[in-house]
Design an enzyme around this catalytic site. Structure first.
Site, PDB file in Angstrom:
ATOM      1  N   TYR A  70       0.851  -1.201   0.000  1.00 12.10           N
ATOM      2  CA  TYR A  70       0.000   0.000   0.000  1.00 12.10           C
ATOM      3  C   TYR A  70       0.887   1.251   0.000  1.00 12.10           C
ATOM      4  O   TYR A  70       0.666   2.173  -0.781  1.00 12.10           O
ATOM      5  CB  TYR A  70      -0.963   0.010   1.201  1.00 12.10           C
ATOM      6  N   LYS A 127       1.285   4.274  -2.851  1.00 12.72           N
ATOM      7  CA  LYS A 127       1.093   5.709  -2.615  1.00 12.72           C
ATOM      8  C   LYS A 127       2.391   6.486  -2.855  1.00 12.72           C
ATOM      9  O   LYS A 127       2.341   7.650  -3.259  1.00 12.72           O
ATOM     10  CB  LYS A 127       0.537   5.939  -1.205  1.00 12.72           C
TER      11      LYS A 127
END
Ligand code: NDP
Ligand code: 8X3
Length: 257
Positions: A157, A161
């Site tokens: 994750y 990002k």
């Protein structure tokens, strides 16, 4: 606050959380909206509510951002009223699971990368030519503090990002001479469906994420989006990091017991 009447705003991730709150705040300023996400029933409900309460026009764009051919088809199908997109808000995104690289799920990794990285690229790639034709535009990406820092078991994750951060910076340079602004808004803990999705509907696990603190709300983030979208023509909000008062980083969080 500036009036956005006759502006067209395309919002991905419009069925929940940050994207949905942004849709309401853009509607309050009179913008016409293209609302996108996968859940058609929610798109339908939100669109009707916005049209009847704010007197704006809404165009629904159901799609999975992971599917490039369909994203391209949907954007290319916009008629002349709708294809002059002034603002693109890339909010569609998700986390799946929390696990080490050794134990993590390959399917979860693929879904996060395909949605958060490739999906944002696909939508942007299809919308940028319309903005270039129009000789103006503003792309606002929802990154994360996880795109600036990492935390254990957040590996993929966080990587997705960090990729959004890199793509945003690169796009800003690529579009510098094209009168197109590029911004990123990077929140910390915001209470939305995010943690429920991450933990596949496990409400107990989702609640723990916000336990003992007052998280940001999606309306807080929408306020920052509206601020970013309504600056004077000479003024670009390049990036904005937003925390709840109890947070100073991905791992610096104060909780009342
Ligand atoms: P929500 O789960 O509430 O909303 C996510 C939205 O993304 C939904 O509208 C969902 O719609 C849409 N979406 C997910 N996958 C896809 C897909 N494959 N194709 C199209 N749409 C998709 O979470 P948030 O509002 O919190 O998340 C919005 C963004 O903010 C994400 O990029 C997230 O990473 C980021 N973020 C969130 C933080 C938080 O603490 N909540 C903090 C920092 C950043 P549907 O399921 O209908 O397709
Ligand atoms: C969501 C914020 O810190 O839960 O992007 O990853 S965090």
């Amino acid at each position: 606050m500036k009036n956005l009447k006759s502006k067209i705003v395309l919002i991905t991730g419009a069925t929940s959380g940050i994207g949905k709150s942004a849709a309401y705040q853009f509607a309050e300023l009179g913008a016409d909206l293209i609302l996108s996400a996968r859940r058609k029933d929610r798109l339908d409900e939100i669109s009707k509510d916005l049209e009847s309460n704010y007197g704006i026009e809404v165009n629904m764009m159901p799609m999975d951002v992971q599917n490039y051919e369909f994203v391209k088809f949907q954007v290319e199908s916009l008629d002349d009223k709708w294809n002059k997109i002034d603002i693109l808000l890339n909010s569609a995104g998700l986390a799946r699971g929390m696990g080490s690289v050794k134990d993590g799920s390959v399917e979860d990794w693929n879904e996060m990368i395909d949605t958060n990285v490739k999906g944002l690229l696909y939508v942007s790639k299809c919308v940028i030519p319309l903005m270039l034709k129009n000789k103006s535009g503003h792309i606002i990406n929802i990154g994360s503090i996880a795109g600036k820092e990492v935390y254990p078991n957040g590996n993929v994750y966080c990587a997705s990002k960090h990729a959004v951060d890199a793509i945003t910076k690169s796009m800003r340079m690529e579009l510098l001479e094209s009168n197109i602004k590029v911004s990123t808004i990077d929140p910390g803990l915001v209470e939305t469906e995010f943690s429920l999705v991450r933990h596949r509907g496990d409400e107990e696990k989702a609640k723990v994420v916000y336990k003992g603190l007052k998280p940001l709300t999606p309306d807080d983030i929408a306020e920052a989006i509206i601020f970013t979208a309504t600056r004077n023509d000479n003024f670009v909000v390049a990036e904005m990091v937003l925390f709840p008062k109890a947070q100073a980083g991905t791992r610096d969080i104060v909780r009342n017991s």
